[in-house]
Design an enzyme around this catalytic site. Structure first.
Site, mmCIF file in Angstrom:
data_model
loop_
_atom_site.group_PDB
_atom_site.id
_atom_site.type_symbol
_atom_site.label_atom_id
_atom_site.label_comp_id
_atom_site.label_asym_id
_atom_site.label_seq_id
_atom_site.Cartn_x
_atom_site.Cartn_y
_atom_site.Cartn_z
ATOM 1 N N SER A 73 -28.595 -38.893 27.659
ATOM 2 C CA SER A 73 -28.234 -37.559 27.179
ATOM 3 C C SER A 73 -28.706 -36.499 28.186
ATOM 4 O O SER A 73 -28.317 -36.539 29.341
ATOM 5 C CB SER A 73 -28.814 -37.323 25.779
ATOM 6 O OG SER A 73 -28.293 -36.160 25.184
ATOM 7 N N ASP B 245 -17.586 -38.781 21.647
ATOM 8 C CA ASP B 245 -18.919 -38.168 21.592
ATOM 9 C C ASP B 245 -18.773 -36.649 21.464
ATOM 10 O O ASP B 245 -18.280 -35.997 22.390
ATOM 11 C CB ASP B 245 -19.675 -38.534 22.873
ATOM 12 C CG ASP B 245 -21.093 -37.980 22.932
ATOM 13 O OD1 ASP B 245 -21.479 -37.201 22.037
ATOM 14 O OD2 ASP B 245 -21.810 -38.339 23.883
ATOM 15 N N HIS C 88 -22.574 -40.495 20.278
ATOM 16 C CA HIS C 88 -23.608 -40.042 21.211
ATOM 17 C C HIS C 88 -24.840 -40.933 21.063
ATOM 18 O O HIS C 88 -25.511 -40.925 20.030
ATOM 19 C CB HIS C 88 -23.973 -38.586 20.910
ATOM 20 C CG HIS C 88 -24.890 -37.967 21.928
ATOM 21 N ND1 HIS C 88 -24.473 -37.683 23.218
ATOM 22 C CD2 HIS C 88 -26.195 -37.587 21.862
ATOM 23 C CE1 HIS C 88 -25.487 -37.154 23.891
ATOM 24 N NE2 HIS C 88 -26.535 -37.081 23.093
#
Length: 411
Positions: free
Chosen positions: A220, A346, A375
């Site tokens: 991320s 996502d 995600h």
């Protein structure tokens, strides 16, 4: 096509046998009820196998890199079967932290000083019992970068360490400033665009083990930070390669997606409160530079970044910060092999914002794009407690780099 037909036959046969053994006609009232259940099950299985379970899209301009991945990291060419009852992106994203297990990891903490007087907390998993690499000086090392408010305690980090442990590797987790329980010594935290702390950590780890093979994996925001560092340094890095998972490629597109009503309700507001919570402990230090009352009133990530992050790092506007923080603008300058895994569903990194065309222009970059996974989700199996698709990509790619990397370093 033949493999898909076999999958369909196996799944429908197993589903029929299960329903026949578990669902009695008496419970449903008539044989018609059983037929309806069987019919629905077969229809759902057909839909799942035709529209949900798919091979990922592998984007790479370098034929040698592609062949390397196909041979030593075959998971990126195999069909990904998302958990059949929670394949949608938002659901995968929400459920993963609650479903996946948390392997036990014993860390050794180290605090290192920075040039501006601050400190960074590193959590080491030394793996001194490594059977494959008993010599600590040459034991392969993986630097792990968690997400926006994540630390070494995140389940996805613990799973990466567990995978590395079985291969005999050492891991070190880079916790962003002020996030892992240590005190802020200066009124400065972190952001996706400023790579100074990461550069200091990479230099420090490499100086401790200069003879050890060294690579990094970012998740991320950790992946965004790592990409921005690689775009800045090119080939001038001690890292052999890098793995990136669920990075937000274009911050403008990411925040716009997160501000849609449902996404704001499910993710944006909670993430904003997490950011506020991460700095509230350091309020006394940060009040020297910021109107903390205003910062704590933010209700979106964009508002938080406008009042706090962009100001802290000296950007004239939030747009200037988001421009600098977006890895898509630096991808062309990456100088070492990088594998990037994203799901096109996502909401943190919308599929249309993934820089496919830019990636095709850099021989060092390979994108792996799944149709489902959300995600940092990538759940698979009926009850996805343990290994995810992301974990398998991580394990195979890291092992491929450390044990067969010479086959791609001549690219």
């Amino acid at each position: 096509r033949r493999r898909g037909a076999m999958d369909w036959q196996v799944l429908t046969r197993e589903l029929s046998l299960y329903l026949e053994s578990q669902v009695r006609v008496g419970l449903l009232g008539s044989g018609v009820g059983l037929s309806l259940v069987l019919g629905f099950g077969v229809a759902y299985a057909c839909y799942y196998l035709s529209s949900i379970a798919k091979k990922p899209q592998l984007v790479a301009s370098n034929d040698r890199f592609c062949r390397f991945l196909e041979e030593y990291c075959p998971v990126v060419t195999e069909t990904y079967y998302p958990t059949i009852w929670c394949w949608e992106g938002r659901v995968q994203t929400l459920l993963r932290p609650f479903i996946t297990s948390r392997p036990q990891v014993q860390y050794r903490n180290e605090l290192i000083k920075t040039a501006d007087g601050g400190q960074i907390s590193l959590d080491w998993f030394d793996n001194n019992n490594s059977l494959y690499y008993p010599d600590a000086s040459t034991r392969p090392t993986v630097l792990l970068l968690p997400g926006l408010t994540g630390t070494s305690k995140e389940s996805y980090i613990l799973h990466m360490i567990h995978q590395s442990e079985t291969l005999g590797y050492r891991c070190v987790v880079f916790n962003n400033r002020g996030i892992a329980g240590e005190e802020l010594l200066t009124p400065r935290t972190y952001c996706a665009a400023n790579t100074e702390d990461l550069e200091a950590v990479i230099h420090h780890v490499h100086s401790l083990h200069p003879s050890a093979p060294f690579m990094a994996a970012g998740v991320s925001m950790g992946g965004m930070l790592l990409l921005n560092y690689l775009g800045k340094t090119g080939r001038d890095t001690p890292l052999m390669a890098a793995a990136i998972f669920s990075a937000g490629w274009n911050v403008f597109e990411s925040v716009e997606s997160l501000e849609k009503p449902l996404n704001w309700l499910l993710f944006n507001y909670y993430l904003t409160t997490c950011l506020q919570s991460s700095i509230s402990r350091h309020r006394q230090m940060l009040e020297k530079l910021f109107d903390m009352d205003l910062v704590m009133k933010a209700r979106t990530v964009r508002e938080f970044d406008k009042q706090f992050t962009s100001v802290m790092f000296g950007y004239p506007t939030i747009d200037d910060y988001y421009e600098d923080a977006s890895p898509c603008r630096k991808l062309k300058s990456v100088g070492i092999p990088v594998l990037c895994l994203n799901s096109v569903d996502d909401v943190f990194s919308p599929g249309h914002a993934i820089p496919v065309e830019t990636a095709k222009q850099n021989a060092n970059v390979a994108l792996v794009l799944t149709s489902c996974g959300g995600h940092i989700g990538f759940l698979e199996g009926i009850w996805p407690r343990k290994c995810t698709y992301m974990d398998r990509v991580f394990k195979q790619f890291v092992q491929a780099v450390f044990e067969h990397g010479n086959k791609i370093f001549s690219m």
